[in-house]
Motif scaffolding. Structure first.
Motif: not given
Length: 163
Positions: A8, A10, A32, A64-65, A67-71, A95, A102
């Motif tokens: 992951q 993270s 994704g 990084r959003r 909320d901690g998620s990576f995009v 978005e 970020d």
């Protein structure tokens, strides 16, 4: 026998940031469908480097959003406060409010079936410009397709009895 392990982001983000800070690049296979058709789930490989200044329209940063998620999405605009507007190539909801702080890295190239495509090549930039400028038409097409399916009773992905 060669094996590979999935990790992951993270779990390894500190290593990625350290490598980028030292001037290196990082490669990984994104997961994704948000960046289809350009990046295919689990098949294509992206090459990331540290951004050199502000991002440009059509750049594809890893960020990084809150909320901690990576995009990994495309820059489709900038706001008055200097933040970015992002959107996946296969998405229509934008978005807002992504700041430079970020952003972790930016895609410099990607590999599909072993062939490299650089993010600054003319053919890539032409493709991206076309893809982004046809977003409204693609959205209308998807809407019409869903409406037609609901009107005529066809279920997505189901074959008729004659097939």
């Amino acid at each position: 026998m060669c094996s590979s392990k999935e990790a992951q982001l993270s779990d390894i983000i500190d290593i990625i940031i350290e490598k980028l800070d030292m001037g290196g690049t990082v490669t990984f296979t994104p997961r994704g469908s948000s960046m289809l058709p350009m990046l295919r789930n689990g098949k294509d490989v992206v090459v990331l480097s540290k951004p050199k200044g502000r991002l440009r329209i059509y750049d594809v940063p890893l960020y990084r959003r809150s909320d901690g998620s990576f995009v990994l999405h495309r820059v489709v605009g900038c706001q008055d406060d200097g933040s970015y507007i992002m959107c996946g190539d296969n998405q229509f909801v934008k978005e807002h409010g992504i700041k430079d702080s970020d952003v972790i890295a930016v895609m410099t190239s990607f590999y599909r079936k072993g062939k490299s495509y650089t993010a600054d090549s003319f053919s890539y930039r032409a493709y991206v410009s076309f893809w982004c400028h046809t977003r409204l038409f693609r959205r209308m097409y998807r809407y019409a397709k869903r409406k037609a399916r609901s009107l005529f009773g066809a279920k997505p992905g189901k074959k008729s009895e004659k097939e």
